[in-house]
Design a protein around this motif. Structure first.
Motif, PDB file in Angstrom:
ATOM      1  N   PHE A 129       0.863  13.273 -34.181  1.00 35.58           N
ATOM      2  CA  PHE A 129       2.220  13.942 -35.147  1.00 35.58           C
ATOM      3  C   PHE A 129       2.558  13.091 -35.764  1.00 35.58           C
ATOM      4  N   SER A 130       2.478  11.861 -36.070  1.00 36.05           N
ATOM      5  CA  SER A 130       2.712  11.444 -37.456  1.00 36.05           C
ATOM      6  C   SER A 130       2.830  11.785 -38.320  1.00 36.05           C
ATOM      7  N   ASP A 131       1.024  12.481 -38.637  1.00 41.05           N
ATOM      8  CA  ASP A 131       0.459  12.788 -39.842  1.00 41.05           C
ATOM      9  C   ASP A 131       0.986  14.180 -39.946  1.00 41.05           C
ATOM     10  N   LEU A 132       1.255  15.040 -39.033  1.00 35.32           N
ATOM     11  CA  LEU A 132       2.679  16.165 -39.034  1.00 35.32           C
ATOM     12  C   LEU A 132       4.069  16.503 -39.607  1.00 35.32           C
ATOM     13  N   ASN A 133       4.491  14.756 -39.523  1.00 36.00           N
ATOM     14  CA  ASN A 133       5.958  14.657 -39.917  1.00 36.00           C
ATOM     15  C   ASN A 133       5.478  14.701 -40.981  1.00 36.00           C
ATOM     16  N   GLN A 134       4.721  14.148 -41.478  1.00 36.81           N
ATOM     17  CA  GLN A 134       4.190  13.423 -43.224  1.00 36.81           C
ATOM     18  C   GLN A 134       3.805  15.350 -43.664  1.00 36.81           C
ATOM     19  N   ILE A 135       3.752  15.910 -43.528  1.00 49.39           N
ATOM     20  CA  ILE A 135       4.020  17.735 -44.403  1.00 49.39           C
ATOM     21  C   ILE A 135       4.761  18.254 -43.681  1.00 49.39           C
ATOM     22  N   PHE A 136       5.467  18.369 -42.068  1.00 47.43           N
ATOM     23  CA  PHE A 136       6.547  19.536 -41.723  1.00 47.43           C
ATOM     24  C   PHE A 136       7.835  18.152 -42.550  1.00 47.43           C
ATOM     25  N   VAL A 137       8.041  18.463 -43.535  1.00 46.51           N
ATOM     26  CA  VAL A 137       9.303  17.542 -44.526  1.00 46.51           C
ATOM     27  C   VAL A 137      10.156  17.146 -45.015  1.00 46.51           C
ATOM     28  N   GLU A 138      11.270  16.828 -45.444  1.00 44.53           N
ATOM     29  CA  GLU A 138      11.643  17.228 -47.260  1.00 44.53           C
ATOM     30  C   GLU A 138      11.042  16.109 -47.305  1.00 44.53           C
TER      31      GLU A 138
END
Length: 206
Positions: A129-138
């Motif tokens: 999830f933390s990796d996804l949040n580094q992608i799906f982020v402004e």
């Protein structure tokens, strides 16, 4: 020594010519030195190379992510453009080929039929999830590659919070193309840098 009057015009022309050549020589030396100075600037001082990515608002608030994927071929996907004779074909077209579908989370009822149109469902592990949040982020602008092709969306991500859908993304890795809904974050820089490579590694680990 006094120069005879008859030689003065030639003497003046010679001086002017020599003066001009001297100016050119000085200019050449100066320019060469400046050029060498520029070449010696270390790469660590290059502002473009050292630009750091600045992150802003996350696209989604989630505690669960469902991943749907299909192995549909390019040829079969292209046939959907002209062959929508049944409800299943129409839904296949919308999910796989329509880059504006769905328009909102209110149209997410189709996910219960994804198995019927050839999609396989898996769960993304919470440690990703933390990796996804580094992608799906402004994020700040980076270099990116855009391909001129018709997108085929084989990879879908459904983001959930307490069993409620909070976001949706469908991805075409062949064209580096996406369709994302469920967020009011700024999407303009999504997919730049190595976003697609990072996301591909997360999904390939399934």
């Amino acid at each position: 020594t006094e120069i005879p009057n008859r030689y003065l015009p030639f003497y003046k022309k010679s001086c002017m010519k020599n003066g001009f050549l001297t100016f050119l020589f000085i200019f050449f030396i100066f320019f060469s030195c400046k050029q060498k100075q520029v070449e010696k600037i270390p790469e660590t001082n290059n502002p473009i190379r050292n630009t750091k990515v600045e992150y802003g608002k996350n696209f989604f608030d989630f505690d669960e992510v469902d991943y749907y994927s299909t192995q549909i071929t390019e040829d079969d996907a292209m046939k959907l453009l002209d062959n929508q004779t049944s409800k299943i074909d129409e839904q296949k077209y919308n999910v796989i080929m329509n880059d504006e579908y769905p328009k909102s989370l209110n149209e997410m009822g189709f996910i219960k039929n994804l198995n019927e149109i050839g999609f396989k469902k898996t769960k993304i592990e919470t440690e990703k999830f933390s990796d996804l949040n580094q992608i799906f982020v402004e994020k700040s602008e980076q270099d990116g590659i855009v391909f001129s092709c018709i997108p085929v969306f084989r990879d879908l991500l459904v983001f959930k919070k307490k069993n409620k859908i909070t976001g949706f993304a469908k991805i075409c890795f062949d064209c580096n193309f996406y369709h994302i809904i469920g967020t009011n974050a700024d999407l303009k820089n999504f997919g730049q840098g190595d976003d697609y490579e990072k996301l591909g590694r997360i999904l390939d680990s399934k």
